[in-house]
Write an enzyme that holds these catalytic residues in place. Structure first.
Site, PDB file in Angstrom:
ATOM      1  N   GLN A 156      -6.567  -1.732 -32.084  1.00  0.00           N
ATOM      2  CA  GLN A 156      -7.732  -1.714 -31.275  1.00  0.00           C
ATOM      3  C   GLN A 156      -8.837  -1.455 -32.211  1.00  0.00           C
ATOM      4  O   GLN A 156      -8.561  -0.446 -33.413  1.00  0.00           O
ATOM      5  CB  GLN A 156      -7.510  -0.696 -30.342  1.00  0.00           C
ATOM      6  N   LYS A 168      -4.488  -2.660 -21.353  1.00  0.00           N
ATOM      7  CA  LYS A 168      -3.428  -3.744 -21.994  1.00  0.00           C
ATOM      8  C   LYS A 168      -1.903  -3.306 -21.781  1.00  0.00           C
ATOM      9  O   LYS A 168      -1.076  -4.176 -21.373  1.00  0.00           O
ATOM     10  CB  LYS A 168      -3.737  -3.835 -23.456  1.00  0.00           C
ATOM     11  N   ASP A 183      -4.489 -11.005 -31.569  1.00  0.00           N
ATOM     12  CA  ASP A 183      -5.818 -10.894 -31.548  1.00  0.00           C
ATOM     13  C   ASP A 183      -6.593 -11.967 -32.231  1.00  0.00           C
ATOM     14  O   ASP A 183      -7.647 -12.346 -31.975  1.00  0.00           O
ATOM     15  CB  ASP A 183      -6.512  -9.385 -32.233  1.00  0.00           C
TER      16      ASP A 183
HETATM   17  N1  GUN Z   1     -12.341  -3.929 -29.673  1.00  0.00           N
HETATM   18  C1  GUN Z   1     -13.432  -4.740 -29.128  1.00  0.00           C
HETATM   19  N2  GUN Z   1     -12.718  -5.925 -28.658  1.00  0.00           N
HETATM   20  C2  GUN Z   1     -11.422  -5.857 -29.278  1.00  0.00           C
HETATM   21  C3  GUN Z   1     -10.172  -6.804 -29.133  1.00  0.00           C
HETATM   22  O1  GUN Z   1     -10.352  -8.066 -28.576  1.00  0.00           O
HETATM   23  N3  GUN Z   1      -9.325  -6.487 -29.712  1.00  0.00           N
HETATM   24  C4  GUN Z   1      -9.164  -5.462 -30.530  1.00  0.00           C
HETATM   25  N4  GUN Z   1      -8.137  -5.288 -31.202  1.00  0.00           N
HETATM   26  N5  GUN Z   1     -10.045  -4.559 -30.567  1.00  0.00           N
HETATM   27  C5  GUN Z   1     -11.311  -4.975 -29.845  1.00  0.00           C
END
Ligand code: GUN
Length: 318
Positions: free
Chosen positions: A97, A53, A120
């Site tokens: 995350q 990311k 998100d």
């Molecule tokens: N963990 C697994 N998928 C995601 C996601 O799309 N965003 C975040 N923040 N954590 C995750």
């Protein structure tokens, strides 16, 4: 006949190229979008996701920060970290995350993220906006699936969509996005009776339950579009031999690396489906592309920036 393969890497690249132009325009107006990623502890998969990311931000010229509190952090201390990011004007986008360590109250943390910075789409305010089909930030993976369908010219309106999996992150929001595009939507899960029979009613079958190669050819109506949202790592040679029996290249790759990524869809589904997303290289690349889209959207909305001069095709989900 083998399924048409839907190339997520290519579509993800297309989206990023469109964004590049928009970001340049924002920068010319004196605005650099900023994303903060909070990575708690040392979960290896989370470390890789966050690294990718941050790299995507760097590649597009966005400002980014990675915050790495220890795995022992308390809920209150993590709330303080999020509060600080909420207050900083140069941070437009915040992602925490997941998963968080056990002692942390994940719901309280997600509720603390400013909904305007919640790239998100996990805050209840954005979840509510999604349910009501009102503007808001949408979860990245489901938004990526919609973008992939739109850009591949796959009709949604009036078609039967079956989503397997009911997670808050993928299954539920994906079902809602499909519903808003006028699909007839069914959600299946671990307690669904005769799941293969329900799945076979689908024109569009979307697998998002996180079980390697669960969807076998008997789940699939011939010619259906199959979207594989799963990413599962397999390490067991016997499993690999079985799954990749007809795919010598994939078996060879497994032997070389000692592991392989497989989706929730069995490779043999390619013989039945009309169109199919591969793993890797299908939905995966779109998740990060849509995180970048959401970051630009959040920036624009927070800072009162007008819509782009060259309207992008990014219209499928908002
Ligand atoms: N963990 C697994 N998928 C995601 C996601 O799309 N965003 C975040 N923040 N954590 C995750």
């Amino acid at each position: 006949m083998a399924a048409h393969i839907l190339n997520g890497t290519e579509i993800g690249q297309q989206i990023r190229d469109e964004l590049r132009q928009q970001i340049q325009e924002l920068k010319q107006a004196g605005v650099t979008p900023g994303l903060a990623a909070v990575l708690v502890g040392d979960n290896p998969a989370s470390q890789i996701y966050v690294r990718n990311k941050i790299r995507a931000c760097e590649d597009l010229g966005l400002y980014s920060e990675r915050l790495t509190p220890p795995a022992t952090i308390t809920t209150d201390d993590l709330l303080a970290v999020v509060g600080e990011l909420n207050r900083r004007p140069q941070i437009d986008a915040i992602l925490v995350q997941l998963p968080l360590p056990r002692q942390v109250d994940t719901r309280r943390v997600l509720l603390a993220v400013d909904p305007a910075k919640d790239v998100d789409g996990f805050h209840p305010m954005n979840v509510g906006a999604l349910v009501a089909n009102r503007p808001g930030l949408r979860p990245c993976t489901p938004a990526g699936v919609m973008e992939l369908l739109a850009r591949s010219g796959i009709e949604i309106k009036g078609r039967r969509a079956v989503v397997i999996g009911r997670s808050d992150i993928v299954g539920k929001p994906l079902a809602l996005l499909l519903l808003h595009q006028h699909a007839t939507v069914t959600i299946c899960h671990s307690r669904t009776q005769d799941l293969p029979a329900v799945a076979r009613t689908a024109d569009l079958l979307l697998a998002a339950m996180g079980r390697a190669a669960f969807v076998t050819p008997d789940f699939v109506q011939p010619g259906a579009t199959v979207i594989d949202v799963g990413i599962n790592r397999i390490n067991d040679p016997a499993t690999a031999e079985q799954l990749f029996a007809g795919y010598p290249q994939r078996l060879e790759e497994f032997r070389r690396k000692g592991s392989a990524l497989v989706g929730d869809v069995h490779p043999d589904v390619a013989e039945v489906a009309g169109a199919l997303t591969p793993v890797p290289g299908g939905v995966g690349p779109l998740t990060i592309a849509m995180l970048m889209v959401n970051t630009v959207q959040a920036t624009r909305q927070r800072r009162g920036q007008p819509a782009p001069a060259h309207p992008s095709k990014l219209a499928a989900v908002r």
